[in-house]
Design a protein around this motif. Structure first.
Motif, mmCIF file in Angstrom:
data_model
loop_
_atom_site.group_PDB
_atom_site.id
_atom_site.type_symbol
_atom_site.label_atom_id
_atom_site.label_comp_id
_atom_site.label_asym_id
_atom_site.label_seq_id
_atom_site.Cartn_x
_atom_site.Cartn_y
_atom_site.Cartn_z
ATOM 1 N N GLU A 189 0.831 -1.205 0.000
ATOM 2 C CA GLU A 189 0.000 0.000 0.000
ATOM 3 C C GLU A 189 0.869 1.260 0.000
ATOM 4 O O GLU A 189 0.570 2.230 -0.702
ATOM 5 C CB GLU A 189 -0.918 -0.007 1.223
ATOM 6 N N THR A 190 1.953 1.253 0.765
ATOM 7 C CA THR A 190 2.867 2.388 0.796
ATOM 8 C C THR A 190 3.488 2.609 -0.581
ATOM 9 O O THR A 190 3.597 3.756 -1.036
ATOM 10 C CB THR A 190 3.982 2.137 1.834
ATOM 11 N N LYS A 191 3.867 1.524 -1.237
ATOM 12 C CA LYS A 191 4.458 1.623 -2.573
ATOM 13 C C LYS A 191 3.458 2.226 -3.559
ATOM 14 O O LYS A 191 3.816 3.098 -4.360
ATOM 15 C CB LYS A 191 4.881 0.226 -3.036
ATOM 16 N N VAL A 192 2.212 1.782 -3.503
ATOM 17 C CA VAL A 192 1.168 2.316 -4.387
ATOM 18 C C VAL A 192 0.936 3.793 -4.098
ATOM 19 O O VAL A 192 0.799 4.611 -5.019
ATOM 20 C CB VAL A 192 -0.143 1.499 -4.237
ATOM 21 N N ASN A 193 0.901 4.165 -2.822
ATOM 22 C CA ASN A 193 0.692 5.569 -2.456
ATOM 23 C C ASN A 193 1.844 6.443 -2.940
ATOM 24 O O ASN A 193 1.617 7.553 -3.436
ATOM 25 C CB ASN A 193 0.527 5.712 -0.937
ATOM 26 N N GLU A 194 3.075 5.951 -2.798
ATOM 27 C CA GLU A 194 4.215 6.724 -3.279
ATOM 28 C C GLU A 194 4.156 6.898 -4.793
ATOM 29 O O GLU A 194 4.445 7.984 -5.314
ATOM 30 C CB GLU A 194 5.522 6.040 -2.879
ATOM 31 N N ALA A 195 3.773 5.845 -5.510
ATOM 32 C CA ALA A 195 3.647 5.939 -6.967
ATOM 33 C C ALA A 195 2.552 6.938 -7.343
ATOM 34 O O ALA A 195 2.716 7.734 -8.282
ATOM 35 C CB ALA A 195 3.338 4.571 -7.560
ATOM 36 N N ARG A 196 1.449 6.907 -6.612
ATOM 37 C CA ARG A 196 0.343 7.828 -6.866
ATOM 38 C C ARG A 196 0.776 9.283 -6.607
ATOM 39 O O ARG A 196 0.474 10.185 -7.382
ATOM 40 C CB ARG A 196 -0.846 7.471 -5.978
ATOM 41 N N ILE A 197 1.512 9.503 -5.525
ATOM 42 C CA ILE A 197 1.980 10.850 -5.179
ATOM 43 C C ILE A 197 2.972 11.354 -6.224
ATOM 44 O O ILE A 197 2.901 12.506 -6.661
ATOM 45 C CB ILE A 197 2.593 10.864 -3.764
ATOM 46 N N SER A 198 3.908 10.478 -6.641
ATOM 47 C CA SER A 198 4.882 10.911 -7.650
ATOM 48 C C SER A 198 4.206 11.173 -8.993
ATOM 49 O O SER A 198 4.586 12.107 -9.710
ATOM 50 C CB SER A 198 5.996 9.881 -7.800
ATOM 51 N N ALA A 199 3.183 10.377 -9.336
ATOM 52 C CA ALA A 199 2.445 10.610 -10.586
ATOM 53 C C ALA A 199 1.691 11.932 -10.517
ATOM 54 O O ALA A 199 1.653 12.693 -11.500
ATOM 55 C CB ALA A 199 1.478 9.465 -10.853
ATOM 56 N N ALA A 200 1.115 12.239 -9.367
ATOM 57 C CA ALA A 200 0.402 13.508 -9.202
ATOM 58 C C ALA A 200 1.379 14.680 -9.273
ATOM 59 O O ALA A 200 1.083 15.710 -9.888
ATOM 60 C CB ALA A 200 -0.340 13.526 -7.868
ATOM 61 N N ALA A 201 2.542 14.532 -8.668
ATOM 62 C CA ALA A 201 3.553 15.596 -8.717
ATOM 63 C C ALA A 201 4.059 15.785 -10.148
ATOM 64 O O ALA A 201 4.243 16.925 -10.600
ATOM 65 C CB ALA A 201 4.718 15.263 -7.793
ATOM 66 N N GLN A 202 4.242 14.688 -10.851
ATOM 67 C CA GLN A 202 4.685 14.766 -12.251
ATOM 68 C C GLN A 202 3.615 15.437 -13.111
ATOM 69 O O GLN A 202 3.928 16.282 -13.944
ATOM 70 C CB GLN A 202 4.990 13.358 -12.792
ATOM 71 N N ALA A 203 2.353 15.078 -12.888
ATOM 72 C CA ALA A 203 1.263 15.690 -13.642
ATOM 73 C C ALA A 203 1.182 17.180 -13.343
ATOM 74 O O ALA A 203 0.966 18.005 -14.249
ATOM 75 C CB ALA A 203 -0.062 15.014 -13.309
ATOM 76 N N LYS A 204 1.381 17.564 -12.089
ATOM 77 C CA LYS A 204 1.350 18.974 -11.709
ATOM 78 C C LYS A 204 2.512 19.725 -12.371
ATOM 79 O O LYS A 204 2.336 20.842 -12.873
ATOM 80 C CB LYS A 204 1.427 19.109 -10.189
ATOM 81 N N ALA A 205 3.681 19.105 -12.374
ATOM 82 C CA ALA A 205 4.851 19.727 -13.005
ATOM 83 C C ALA A 205 4.630 19.870 -14.512
ATOM 84 O O ALA A 205 4.967 20.910 -15.103
ATOM 85 C CB ALA A 205 6.103 18.910 -12.728
#
Length: 183
Positions: free
Chosen positions: A136-152
């Motif tokens: 679950e932590t791995k999925v959350n980190e991937a989701r957060i990095s994808a959101a940060a990448q999308a924002k960037a």
């Protein structure tokens, strides 16, 4: 009269709980009984069995016949082994103290096996919980990095869209500034 050692069902639908009883074989499954020997809860892991071994051995010596499931429970708790040891005492193979010593050592080894199983189950449960948490932590980190990448990416696109407008605005101001200085 034929006497049986059998299970008497209690509990709700899907959640059985049994009483281990001595009953006349002609009586109904949940009907009247002669004596209650203990309880059996198959829901827990490992199953919880509370049995009066001495009383069970007394009934076995008096001729009570256990059903298949009751025989397995009596064997698991050592009632059949204790009856076997009492037969050895009656034949003179060994004395009562030796029989009690053998039964106590058997009970100790059985208890250690049960405790080992409980510990293994607890370890497996905690390991599964930890693995699920890590996933679950791995999925959350991937989701957060994808959101940060999308924002960037969105910010870069916005900057790219605003940059030509800024250049045009700067060019217009310089053109206007040169016209004013000439006038």
């Amino acid at each position: 009269m034929s006497v049986k050692i059998r299970l008497q069902r209690h509990g709700s639908k899907g959640k059985p709980f049994f009483h281990i009883v001595v009953a006349d074989s002609r009586s109904r499954r949940d009907g009247k009984f002669i004596e209650k020997l203990g309880t059996y809860n198959p829901i827990t892991n490992p199953a919880t069995i509370d049995l009066n071994v001495d009383s069970a051995v007394k009934w076995l010596n008096n001729g009570a016949q256990p059903t298949d499931t009751a025989r397995a429970i009596l064997s698991y708790k050592g009632a059949l082994y204790k009856k076997h040891l009492q037969g050895g005492v009656a034949k003179g193979a060994f004395d009562e103290a030796e029989a009690e010593k053998r039964f106590a050592s058997w009970l100790e080894s059985k208890d250690s096996k049960v405790e080992g199983k409980k510990e293994n189950l607890a370890t497996a449960k905690s390991d599964a919980k930890k693995a699920a948490f890590d996933a679950e932590t791995k999925v959350n980190e991937a989701r957060i990095s994808a959101a940060a990448q999308a924002k960037a990416d969105a910010q870069a696109a916005e900057d790219a869209a605003n940059a030509p407008v800024a250049k045009e605005t700067a060019a217009e101001t310089t053109e206007e500034g040169t016209e004013e200085t000439q006038a």
